[in-house]
Motif scaffolding. Structure first.
Motif, mmCIF file in Angstrom:
data_model
loop_
_atom_site.group_PDB
_atom_site.id
_atom_site.type_symbol
_atom_site.label_atom_id
_atom_site.label_comp_id
_atom_site.label_asym_id
_atom_site.label_seq_id
_atom_site.Cartn_x
_atom_site.Cartn_y
_atom_site.Cartn_z
ATOM 1 N N PRO A 242 -4.242 2.643 -17.334
ATOM 2 C CA PRO A 242 -5.649 2.735 -17.747
ATOM 3 C C PRO A 242 -6.094 1.472 -18.476
ATOM 4 C CG PRO A 242 -4.258 4.016 -19.211
ATOM 5 C CD PRO A 242 -3.366 3.535 -18.098
ATOM 6 N N LEU A 243 -7.383 1.302 -18.608
ATOM 7 C CA LEU A 243 -7.928 0.192 -19.370
ATOM 8 C C LEU A 243 -7.538 0.331 -20.844
ATOM 9 C CD1 LEU A 243 -11.521 0.098 -17.801
ATOM 10 C CD2 LEU A 243 -9.560 -1.363 -17.220
ATOM 11 N N LYS A 244 -7.612 -0.765 -21.566
ATOM 12 C CA LYS A 244 -7.192 -0.764 -22.969
ATOM 13 C C LYS A 244 -7.963 0.263 -23.796
ATOM 14 C CE LYS A 244 -5.459 -5.505 -23.286
ATOM 15 N NZ LYS A 244 -5.590 -6.807 -23.982
ATOM 16 N N ARG A 245 -9.273 0.373 -23.542
ATOM 17 C CA ARG A 245 -10.062 1.331 -24.320
ATOM 18 C C ARG A 245 -9.648 2.769 -24.025
ATOM 19 N NH1 ARG A 245 -13.882 -0.600 -20.495
ATOM 20 N NH2 ARG A 245 -14.559 1.020 -19.000
ATOM 21 N N ARG B 86 -6.532 3.616 -23.056
ATOM 22 C CA ARG B 86 -5.219 3.793 -23.669
ATOM 23 C C ARG B 86 -5.348 4.149 -25.140
ATOM 24 N NH1 ARG B 86 -1.982 -1.449 -21.746
ATOM 25 N NH2 ARG B 86 -3.748 -1.917 -20.407
ATOM 26 N N LYS B 87 -6.312 3.549 -25.779
ATOM 27 C CA LYS B 87 -6.532 3.847 -27.190
ATOM 28 C C LYS B 87 -6.952 5.303 -27.379
ATOM 29 C CE LYS B 87 -9.171 2.329 -31.234
ATOM 30 N NZ LYS B 87 -10.208 1.386 -31.753
ATOM 31 N N LYS B 88 -7.823 5.778 -26.486
ATOM 32 C CA LYS B 88 -8.246 7.185 -26.561
ATOM 33 C C LYS B 88 -7.064 8.114 -26.324
ATOM 34 C CE LYS B 88 -12.935 6.215 -24.880
ATOM 35 N NZ LYS B 88 -13.905 6.456 -23.766
ATOM 36 N N PHE B 89 -6.175 7.756 -25.388
ATOM 37 C CA PHE B 89 -5.008 8.586 -25.104
ATOM 38 C C PHE B 89 -4.078 8.648 -26.315
ATOM 39 C CE2 PHE B 89 -5.525 7.316 -20.380
ATOM 40 C CZ PHE B 89 -6.507 8.285 -20.228
ATOM 41 N N ARG B 90 -3.891 7.499 -26.955
ATOM 42 C CA ARG B 90 -3.011 7.473 -28.130
ATOM 43 C C ARG B 90 -3.581 8.327 -29.255
ATOM 44 N NH1 ARG B 90 -2.347 1.899 -26.760
ATOM 45 N NH2 ARG B 90 -3.995 1.325 -28.242
ATOM 46 N N GLU B 91 -4.898 8.312 -29.395
ATOM 47 C CA GLU B 91 -5.532 9.133 -30.436
ATOM 48 C C GLU B 91 -5.324 10.618 -30.179
ATOM 49 O OE1 GLU B 91 -9.557 7.879 -30.298
ATOM 50 O OE2 GLU B 91 -9.240 6.031 -31.451
ATOM 51 N N LYS B 92 -5.183 10.969 -28.887
ATOM 52 C CA LYS B 92 -4.943 12.368 -28.532
ATOM 53 C C LYS B 92 -3.449 12.708 -28.510
ATOM 54 C CE LYS B 92 -9.098 12.712 -25.656
ATOM 55 N NZ LYS B 92 -9.623 12.971 -24.288
ATOM 56 N N GLY B 93 -2.618 11.711 -28.834
ATOM 57 C CA GLY B 93 -1.172 11.947 -28.860
ATOM 58 C C GLY B 93 -0.512 11.854 -27.516
ATOM 59 N N LEU B 94 -1.201 11.256 -26.532
ATOM 60 C CA LEU B 94 -0.647 11.124 -25.188
ATOM 61 C C LEU B 94 -0.097 9.723 -25.019
ATOM 62 C CD1 LEU B 94 -0.226 12.222 -22.312
ATOM 63 C CD2 LEU B 94 -2.516 11.401 -21.747
ATOM 64 N N ASN C 63 -3.464 14.730 -17.257
ATOM 65 C CA ASN C 63 -4.069 13.412 -17.143
ATOM 66 C C ASN C 63 -3.587 12.771 -15.847
ATOM 67 O OD1 ASN C 63 -4.263 10.411 -17.465
ATOM 68 N ND2 ASN C 63 -5.153 11.001 -19.427
ATOM 69 N N PRO C 64 -4.489 12.289 -14.992
ATOM 70 C CA PRO C 64 -4.067 11.775 -13.678
ATOM 71 C C PRO C 64 -3.087 10.605 -13.752
ATOM 72 C CG PRO C 64 -6.360 11.210 -14.135
ATOM 73 C CD PRO C 64 -5.946 12.204 -15.169
ATOM 74 N N TYR C 65 -3.097 9.855 -14.838
ATOM 75 C CA TYR C 65 -2.162 8.741 -14.960
ATOM 76 C C TYR C 65 -0.719 9.218 -15.133
ATOM 77 C CZ TYR C 65 -6.078 5.499 -15.454
ATOM 78 O OH TYR C 65 -7.206 4.749 -15.230
ATOM 79 N N THR C 66 -0.541 10.449 -15.565
ATOM 80 C CA THR C 66 0.803 10.973 -15.811
ATOM 81 C C THR C 66 1.398 11.690 -14.604
ATOM 82 O OG1 THR C 66 0.012 13.106 -16.668
ATOM 83 C CG2 THR C 66 0.198 11.287 -18.236
ATOM 84 N N VAL C 67 0.603 11.894 -13.553
ATOM 85 C CA VAL C 67 1.083 12.652 -12.384
ATOM 86 C C VAL C 67 0.961 11.828 -11.096
ATOM 87 C CG1 VAL C 67 0.642 14.928 -13.387
ATOM 88 C CG2 VAL C 67 -1.186 13.741 -12.137
ATOM 89 N N ASN D 111 0.827 -1.204 0.000
ATOM 90 C CA ASN D 111 0.000 0.000 0.000
ATOM 91 C C ASN D 111 0.864 1.259 0.000
ATOM 92 O OD1 ASN D 111 -2.280 -1.604 0.087
ATOM 93 N ND2 ASN D 111 -2.523 -1.435 2.301
ATOM 94 N N PHE D 112 1.944 1.231 0.768
ATOM 95 C CA PHE D 112 2.812 2.398 0.864
ATOM 96 C C PHE D 112 3.554 2.640 -0.445
ATOM 97 C CE2 PHE D 112 6.379 4.856 2.882
ATOM 98 C CZ PHE D 112 5.581 5.850 3.425
ATOM 99 N N LEU D 113 3.838 1.584 -1.176
ATOM 100 C CA LEU D 113 4.503 1.703 -2.471
ATOM 101 C C LEU D 113 3.515 1.949 -3.605
ATOM 102 C CD1 LEU D 113 7.155 -1.137 -2.112
ATOM 103 C CD2 LEU D 113 7.644 1.307 -2.322
ATOM 104 N N GLY D 114 2.235 1.992 -3.270
ATOM 105 C CA GLY D 114 1.215 2.217 -4.280
ATOM 106 C C GLY D 114 0.850 3.689 -4.404
ATOM 107 N N PHE D 115 0.027 3.979 -5.394
ATOM 108 C CA PHE D 115 -0.377 5.348 -5.683
ATOM 109 C C PHE D 115 -1.843 5.564 -5.318
ATOM 110 C CE2 PHE D 115 3.096 4.422 -8.623
ATOM 111 C CZ PHE D 115 3.924 5.509 -8.403
ATOM 112 N N GLU D 116 -2.200 6.823 -5.170
ATOM 113 C CA GLU D 116 -3.597 7.184 -4.974
ATOM 114 C C GLU D 116 -4.393 6.795 -6.218
ATOM 115 O OE1 GLU D 116 -6.920 9.045 -2.987
ATOM 116 O OE2 GLU D 116 -4.944 8.380 -2.310
ATOM 117 N N ALA D 117 -5.615 6.329 -6.023
ATOM 118 C CA ALA D 117 -6.467 6.017 -7.169
ATOM 119 C C ALA D 117 -6.566 7.230 -8.082
ATOM 120 C CB ALA D 117 -7.854 5.585 -6.694
#
Length: 240
Positions: free
Chosen positions: A224-227, A229-237, A78-82, A18-24
């Motif tokens: 993130p879920l696969k769907r 990730r696909k949206k992020f790639r479409e946005k160039g992220l 994007n919260p996944y990047t921070v 838990n301590f090595l994990g991130f906030e949701a």
């Protein structure tokens, strides 16, 4: 602090994981805004009300402005990047908030309660430093040995993020009708609690960030879920 390169994640007890994990990720923006807009802005209102010397404002206000700018950055990203940056954000916000409420605690004592002796000023600062050291030592001891049995942690709970200021407001309104001195005395106690609470938050998250960096091979980022990730790639992220 470093656990060793030979240790694997499946060897760690749950509280280490838990301590090595991130906030949701869905909580990052809400928590960032809550800590900044409620805790810091509540303190800012009283900071501007009390007649502090200008040097206090020159020292504290830039820190509060910096915290708001950092909060806006987290809200826009994007919260996944921070995920790791958010850990540092919470630690630094804890530092700024604990110092802010320590100043308010001492300001109320000096201007409103008549506690103007150097002994009080010195002793309150010493107690604050000792308490911060105890909080940090607690974190170090808790995560120093993977074989040590976990003790339940009652000090920090996310519910305190919003309950504390509300309770303070209600109590303040209730006693204001009876005595202005009593009102400031209640605020004196509330700000002392906030200062110590945020000091604990600072110690917890700064040590967490350093602990994660020292054991980077055991850290797993949320993906993130696969769907999505696909949206992020479409946005160039691209998420690494």
């Amino acid at each position: 602090m470093r656990l060793g390169s030979t240790i694997k994640r499946n060897q760690l007890p749950q509280h280490f994981l838990n301590f090595l994990g991130f906030e949701a990720t869905f909580n990052i923006k809400f928590t960032s805004a809550t800590f900044t807009l409620i805790f810091l802005n509540l303190g800012l209102v009283y900071l501007l009300y009390l007649p502090f010397p200008m040097v206090v404002y020159y020292l504290v206000l830039p820190l509060i402005i910096m915290a708001h700018i950092w909060m806006i950055r987290l809200l826009c990203k994007n919260p996944y990047t921070v995920q790791y940056e958010f850990i540092w954000f919470m630690g630094i916000i804890g530092v700024i908030g604990s110092v802010l409420y320590l100043v308010l605690f001492q300001g109320i004592a000096y201007f409103m309660l008549g506690l103007s002796t150097l002994l009080f000023l010195f002793s309150s600062n010493v107690i604050f430093v000792i308490a911060t050291f105890v909080f940090l030592k607690y974190q170090m001891n808790k995560y120093s040995d993977i074989t040590k049995k976990r003790k339940t942690d009652y000090i920090y709970h996310s519910g305190l993020l919003t309950v504390g200021p509300g309770i303070g407001y209600i109590i303040g309104q209730a006693v204001m009708r009876h005595s202005e001195y009593l009102t400031w005395l209640v605020l004196f106690c509330i700000f002392l609690f906030f200062s110590l609470f945020l000091s604990y938050v600072a110690a917890k998250f700064i040590y967490k960030a350093l602990f994660m960096r020292a054991n980077w091979h055991l850290v797993v980022f949320q993906k993130p879920l696969k769907r999505d990730r696909k949206k992020f790639r479409e946005k160039g992220l691209v998420l690494k």
